[in-house]
Structures are given as C-alpha cells and as structure tokens.
Enzyme design. Structure first.
Site, PDB file in Angstrom:
ATOM      1  CD  GLU A  19      -3.078  -1.011   2.119  1.00 11.31           C
ATOM      2  OE1 GLU A  19      -4.221  -1.368   1.811  1.00 11.31           O
ATOM      3  OE2 GLU A  19      -2.792  -0.611   3.263  1.00 11.31           O
ATOM      4  CB  CYS A  73       2.850   7.583   3.027  1.00  9.60           C
ATOM      5  SG  CYS A  73       3.350   6.454   4.320  1.00  9.60           S
ATOM      6  CB  CYS A 116       7.142  -4.738   8.834  1.00  7.38           C
ATOM      7  SG  CYS A 116       8.456  -3.876   9.735  1.00  7.38           S
ATOM      8  CB  CYS A 128       5.986  -2.131  16.183  1.00 11.80           C
ATOM      9  SG  CYS A 128       7.685  -1.689  15.735  1.00 11.80           S
ATOM     10  CB  CYS A 135       2.612  -1.474  13.607  1.00  6.54           C
ATOM     11  SG  CYS A 135       2.683  -1.154  11.833  1.00  6.54           S
ATOM     12  CB  CYS A 140       0.268   6.434  11.117  1.00  9.00           C
ATOM     13  SG  CYS A 140       0.689   8.065  10.585  1.00  9.00           S
TER      14      CYS A 140
HETATM   15  N1  SAH Z   1       9.435   1.035  10.047  1.00  9.07           N
HETATM   16  C1  SAH Z   1       9.464   2.466   9.990  1.00  9.07           C
HETATM   17  C2  SAH Z   1       8.469   3.095   9.033  1.00  9.07           C
HETATM   18  C3  SAH Z   1       7.026   2.603   9.018  1.00  9.07           C
HETATM   19  S1  SAH Z   1       5.887   3.088  10.265  1.00  9.07           S
HETATM   20  C4  SAH Z   1       9.308   3.043  11.366  1.00  9.07           C
HETATM   21  O1  SAH Z   1       9.152   2.280  12.315  1.00  9.07           O
HETATM   22  O2  SAH Z   1       9.408   4.250  11.526  1.00  9.07           O
HETATM   23  C5  SAH Z   1       5.459   4.750  10.064  1.00  9.07           C
HETATM   24  C6  SAH Z   1       4.976   5.373  11.390  1.00  9.07           C
HETATM   25  O3  SAH Z   1       3.641   4.958  11.752  1.00  9.07           O
HETATM   26  C7  SAH Z   1       5.863   4.966  12.546  1.00  9.07           C
HETATM   27  O4  SAH Z   1       6.155   6.049  13.365  1.00  9.07           O
HETATM   28  C8  SAH Z   1       4.986   3.968  13.259  1.00  9.07           C
HETATM   29  O5  SAH Z   1       5.403   3.783  14.561  1.00  9.07           O
HETATM   30  C9  SAH Z   1       3.636   4.601  13.117  1.00  9.07           C
HETATM   31  N2  SAH Z   1       2.540   3.679  13.436  1.00  9.07           N
HETATM   32  C10 SAH Z   1       2.536   2.340  13.318  1.00  9.07           C
HETATM   33  N3  SAH Z   1       1.358   1.818  13.710  1.00  9.07           N
HETATM   34  C11 SAH Z   1       0.596   2.858  14.083  1.00  9.07           C
HETATM   35  C12 SAH Z   1      -0.768   2.969  14.536  1.00  9.07           C
HETATM   36  N4  SAH Z   1      -1.539   1.886  14.672  1.00  9.07           N
HETATM   37  N5  SAH Z   1      -1.239   4.195  14.808  1.00  9.07           N
HETATM   38  C13 SAH Z   1      -0.478   5.292  14.629  1.00  9.07           C
HETATM   39  N6  SAH Z   1       0.799   5.250  14.174  1.00  9.07           N
HETATM   40  C14 SAH Z   1       1.332   4.048  13.916  1.00  9.07           C
END
Ligand code: SAH
Length: 360
Positions: free
Chosen positions: A90, A103, A110, A114, A117, A334
């Site tokens: 996406e 974006c 991934c 985390c 996410c 995000c």
């Molecule tokens: N792997 C990289 C880039 C992808 S995530 C990183 O970790 O930065 C892009 C952003 O979205 C990151 O700051 C991530 O922590 C945030 N993010 C992930 N899941 C989210 C969620 N459910 N709600 C809000 N932000 C989120």
C-alpha cells in the site's frame, strides 16, 4: 528484460556505457521516465531510431499494477499496488494546500513486530527492489497527472516495512527522488522513518542527507522493549546518539514520532521523562493519535490527554505537533497499511530478527 526503473543515474550511466552508448543518454532517458512519466521508448524523440529499437529489445519501463484505488472523504488516497510476483503493497497520497505527500512502502510486510502496528500482524515476506520503491512514486505521479491532480512534492518512507533494513534498494530510490534529472526533491522533502536500526543510520549518514524521523514511542527502555521489540538490540540512548550524529551539530532536527496509546505511554510522568530523554537531541516531536485496527489491544489516547502531553513537552522547550489523522475511513492512516501477501517469517526466524536486528 531489464526494468529501467531499477537504475539510479550512476547505474543507468554505467548500463549505457556497458551497452556501448554515450553516458549522457542516461540523463535523457531518466528525464523521459521520471519527469514525463514515459514508459514507451518510441516516444523518446531525442533518441535515434536505432537506439530506440535496441532499447525495446532489451529493456522495459514497468511500474506496479493498481489493484485498488480508494479515496478518503478528506482528499487523501490509497493505492494498493500489485507487484510482478503477486505481492501487494500500500501507498498513501496526502494532498494539502501547499504540498502533496506520498507515503511509500519499502518492504512487503515487516519483520519488526511492533505491537501497535497493523503491518506487523502480517509478518514479513520480502524486501522491495528499487523499481518497486521508485515505482510507487512514478506510478502515483502518472495517475495524478492523468487526472490533473497535484504532483507529489514530498515523500515519506512511512508505509509498510523498515527502510533501514533494505538500504541496498532504498538508497538508489532516494537518489532518484533527489536527482535533478529525475524528481529533484530537496533533502527537506524526503523523509525516512525508522524504528532505530543503528548500523543503518550510520550507512544512511554516509550516503545521503535526507530528513530523518525516529519512531520512539516510549521514554524508557522497559516500555520500548514491549512496543518496539527492536529496542532489545538497539537501546534508546544508542539510537538517539546515532540520530544526533545523523543530523549533525545544530544543523537540522530529527522528527520524533510518538504514537499516543491510552494508558500505556501517555501519562504526565512519561511526558516529562520524554522531555528529559530528548533534552540534548536536536528534535521536534510528532504525536500520532493511535489508529486502531482489528484485534488490537490498544486504544487511542483522548484528545485532552494528547493536548496535555503536548503542553508538557512545549513547556520543556520541545517543538511538538499532533499529527492530523488522514484517511482513516479507508484504513490509510499511520499503522493501518496492510497490503496482501503471505507471511514467510517463521516464528523462530522472526524472534531472531527481533533479537539480532538483522534482515531476513
Ligand atoms: N518502520 C518504519 C516506518 C514505518 S511506520 C518506522 O518504524 O518508523 C510509520 C509510522 O507509523 C511509525 O512512526 C509507526 O510507529 C507509526 N505507526 C505504526 N502503527 C501505528 C498505529 N496503529 N497508529 C499510529 N501510528 C502508527
């Protein structure tokens, strides 16, 4: 067939040289591909006919397919791009009056796992190659141009994947984004977001000067271990030092991303702790209201809680903004990006990635 979207300028120059062509052909062809959105050698009118024929027989210019195209009521747009092997990633377009941000994803899935996410829940499949990364920008601009919409002016590596675990493919795409013969975006307009892969930060510093964002999300290691398992390998102090080294003394600031999770990382005490941790880091903070997805155990902090958290950081002298949620009605916000692929990470492998921080 060689897909020319895989080449940055040095690589394309070398490729033409190896084919016995003049190196300046690379500049001409890059302009056709990336500035005109051209995928047809016959249209490249400043190349001779014999060269065009030769190119047709060995090369192609091929972006991803469009598997889905969704528009949010707020004007943002999400494409589900289909790759040659059937995997899907996406990509989100966010227009604003003075800019239009794309974006992009850097991996299919991934491996970092985390806990907040949605991409993590699907596991990891593979790295994107350069043509699949730059292809998102190339394709987006072609589609936007055809509809008379604003071209992309800013790119953020905040889609699916950890870009610093795929630098071999990410860096040529970054070079194209910045190249005057391709997209000519300034270093302020290209931002790489990372969970904090320290060796990757060092290599990034050696090879480019784009803007940097760090997904911090917690002021202490115990909580960050839980939210961002990569933290077990690279601790907060070490990651922040690498970010400091990247931006350099007094030059620029690293954007600290901090997802606001109700009752988890959003207390007054944690705001003060965060201010302390960032005291000597040239930074600005982006608070991201958590975006929910199915089966998540987290909830978004209330608007008042987020304001209060922001005020504490402000009073400590830290520039802090709350990121406006865009595209959540189409799951484009995000952390909501999903794509469509098979998880190839075996459980054991995934754990070893968490602990070693290495790519699969
Ligand atoms: N792997 C990289 C880039 C992808 S995530 C990183 O970790 O930065 C892009 C952003 O979205 C990151 O700051 C991530 O922590 C945030 N993010 C992930 N899941 C989210 C969620 N459910 N709600 C809000 N932000 C989120």
């Amino acid at each position: 067939m060689q897909n020319l979207l895989d080449f940055d300028r040095p690589a394309l120059t070398e490729w033409f040289r190896a084919c016995g062509e003049k190196p300046f052909r690379a500049q001409q062809v890059l302009k056709w591909i990336h500035q005109q959105g051209c995928d047809d050698f016959d249209a490249m009118s400043n190349l001779g006919k014999s060269l065009r024929e030769a190119l047709k027989s060995v090369a192609c210019i091929r972006g991803p397919g469009v598997a889905a195209d969704q528009r949010s009521t707020d004007g943002s747009r999400k494409w589900l791009f289909e790759l040659a092997d059937g995997n899907r990633v996406e990509c989100v377009y966010i227009p604003e009056p003075d800019r239009a941000t794309l974006c992009v994803s850097s991996q299919v899935g991934c491996a970092l796992n985390c806990s907040f996410c949605s991409t993590a829940q699907q596991g990891f499949n593979r790295n994107l190659v350069t043509s699949e990364i730059i292809g998102q920008l190339w394709m987006a601009n072609r589609l936007l141009a055809a509809e008379g919409e604003q071209a992309v002016s800013n790119v953020v590596f905040m889609g699916m994947g950890e870009p610093l675990l795929n630098l071999d493919n990410v860096l040529p795409a970054v070079h194209l984004m910045q190249d005057d013969f391709a997209y000519a975006l300034s270093k302020r307009r290209v931002t790489l977001s990372t969970a904090g892969v320290v060796p990757g930060l060092e290599r990034l510093a050696a090879e480019t000067d784009i803007s940097l964002a760090l997904s911090l999300h917690a002021p202490d290691n115990a909580l960050r271990d839980e939210l961002v398992p990569l933290n077990r390998k690279y601790r907060i102090a070490e990651v922040l030092q690498a970010c400091k080294d990247y931006v350099g003394e007094g030059r620029r600031r690293v954007t600290i991303e901090y997802v606001m999770l109700d009752g988890v990382n959003d207390s007054d005490r944690q705001a003060r702790a965060l201010a302390g941790v960032l005291k000597h880091v040239p930074s600005k903070v982006n608070l991201i209201p958590f975006n929910p997805f199915p089966n998540t155990r987290y909830r978004r902090s209330s608007a008042q809680r987020i304001d209060r958290f922001r005020d504490i950081l402000h009073r400590a002298g830290i520039v802090t903004i709350t990121r406006k949620t865009r595209g959540d009605d189409i799951d484009a916000a995000c952390g909501q990006l999903a794509g469509d692929f098979q998880d190839r990470t075996r459980r054991r492998q995934r754990i070893s990635i968490e602990v070693s921080g290495g790519a699969a």
